[in-house]
Design an enzyme around this catalytic site. Structure first.
Site, mmCIF file in Angstrom:
data_model
loop_
_atom_site.group_PDB
_atom_site.id
_atom_site.type_symbol
_atom_site.label_atom_id
_atom_site.label_comp_id
_atom_site.label_asym_id
_atom_site.label_seq_id
_atom_site.Cartn_x
_atom_site.Cartn_y
_atom_site.Cartn_z
ATOM 1 N N CYS A 105 44.317 41.607 36.190
ATOM 2 C CA CYS A 105 44.250 41.006 37.526
ATOM 3 C C CYS A 105 43.054 40.053 37.657
ATOM 4 O O CYS A 105 43.055 39.000 37.035
ATOM 5 C CB CYS A 105 44.242 42.101 38.587
ATOM 6 N N HIS A 154 49.513 44.903 37.092
ATOM 7 C CA HIS A 154 48.847 46.196 36.975
ATOM 8 C C HIS A 154 49.630 47.185 36.104
ATOM 9 O O HIS A 154 50.556 47.842 36.587
ATOM 10 C CB HIS A 154 48.622 46.790 38.367
ATOM 11 N N GLU A 165 48.660 49.979 35.202
ATOM 12 C CA GLU A 165 48.355 51.352 35.641
ATOM 13 C C GLU A 165 49.018 51.687 36.967
ATOM 14 O O GLU A 165 48.743 52.741 37.547
ATOM 15 C CB GLU A 165 46.838 51.503 35.785
#
Length: 379
Positions: A270, A354, A356
């Site tokens: 990001c 992302h 995660e």
């Protein structure tokens, strides 16, 4: 109590207040996720922003402390269609209204979030004011007089003050399954194989959890840590986190990252992706209304594979500004913007989305293993 949401272009919405009372300003943006409002509220990348959720009912599974992405909420305000005050979730410890009151966050419900979203998609993200005190005219003026997101450095507000070693609960929560022998409610962690330094530009807890689950021992450092300080720790690799604000305003970070390229394997997510672009010599630009939600399609240009990703960013990398030794590896299929890069000469790669993602999707979790494999290849 009545509340007003006023945009800098003069558009206003009236609804019912929840959470704290008062007046707040920030950039208004929208998130299309169907679940994960708690993760949105506690994501440091939303610092300085008022977030509107497009999903109609919010709060229906309450607040669960261990699902937070940081120690506190970071949104300036929260805009929803309907608030659920009686959550149904055995893990919940309180409802969203109480949580917002405790942390001084303003919320507004019972507005037409579809109309708001269409307005922002047409005209772009803009400054806004959310208030229980001002009239419409004063709220519009407050929005117009609030700072712009462009040129902002919110990283300095959210980065850790003191360096620390991540030692919190990182085991993956699972449902017990008799057929597979999984007892639940947690999977055991693998041994730590690599020790890395993670820059905290606004790092989310689930990134740290995923790194530990992938076999990384993580030392977290402040955003102002110098390259010399990081290299003195002699890590196996370096991780660059997500974070808020304008990446172009963080020139003090660009300069340190330049010194790290080629010294250690680097993985960025990001804001980390955007900061690497600047360190490479490239530039970034502000998107019209950003990518925020759990349904963004991304294509891997190396394999042709498409994954559905979770994203939260208002800026993007300009591909034409990148030097010849940097390759764009992933693009967003909605607008063609850069979603991933790699250096052709050094072990450095990054993605704009992302891997995660909590609560999901989980299509991209393999990047943590890819980072481990890159470290193995350089040892």
């Amino acid at each position: 109590m009545k509340a007003i949401l006023a945009l800098e272009d003069g558009r206003t919405f009236e609804g019912e207040a929840f959470g704290a009372t008062g007046t707040t300003t920030g950039e208004i943006c929208f998130n299309t996720s169907m679940t994960g409002y708690q993760e949105v509220v506690t994501d440091p990348s939303y610092r300085g922003q008022i977030v509107a959720m497009t999903y109609p009912q919010i709060g229906n599974y309450g607040i669960t402390t261990e699902d937070n992405e940081s120690a506190q909420p970071h949104v300036r305000g929260f805009v929803i269609g309907e608030l659920c005050n009686v959550p149904s979730n055995w893990r919940s410890t309180q409802n969203l209204d109480t949580y917002f009151k405790e942390h001084g966050i303003l919320g507004i419900e019972d507005i037409d979030t579809r109309s708001l979203t269409k307005h922002l998609r047409s005209l772009g993200a803009m400054r806004a004011c959310l208030t229980t005190e001002l009239d419409a005219a004063a709220a519009i003026e407050a929005a117009k007089n609030s700072p712009s997101m462009e040129g902002s450095d919110f990283v300095k507000e959210v980065s850790t003050e003191k360096d620390y070693a991540w030692d919190q609960e990182s085991r993956n929560w699972i449902i017990p399954n008799a057929s597979t022998g999984e007892p639940g409610p947690y999977q055991e962690l693998p041994p730590a194989r690599h020790r890395i330094v993670a820059y905290d530009f606004g790092i989310k807890y689930n990134i740290l959890r995923r790194l530990r689950q992938a076999g990384f021992e993580v030392d977290v450092v402040n955003s102002r840590a110098t390259a010399e300080e990081v290299l003195a720790k002699n890590p196996d690799g370096i991780f660059l986190s997500n974070g808020p604000g304008d990446p172009a305003a963080l020139d003090y970070i660009h300069e340190e990252l330049k010194k790290l390229i080629g010294k250690k394997p680097i993985f960025g997510i990001c804001l980390g992706n955007q900061l690497l672009a600047h360190a490479f010599g490239g530039t970034t630009f502000k998107l019209k209304f950003g990518h925020r939600g759990g349904n963004q399609p991304v294509k891997d240009l190396r394999t042709g594979k498409v994954t559905i990703t979770s994203q939260n960013h208002g800026f993007a990398v300009d591909p034409d500004s990148l030097p010849d030794n940097v390759e764009v590896t992933h693009i967003n299929l909605n607008d063609g913007t850069v979603e991933g890069m790699r250096h052709k000469e050094h072990p450095v790669f990054s993605v704009q989305y992302h891997p995660e993602a909590a609560p999901g999707p989980n299509d991209a979790t393999y990047f943590f293993e890819e980072f481990a494999a890159m470290i193995d290849a350089t040892k």
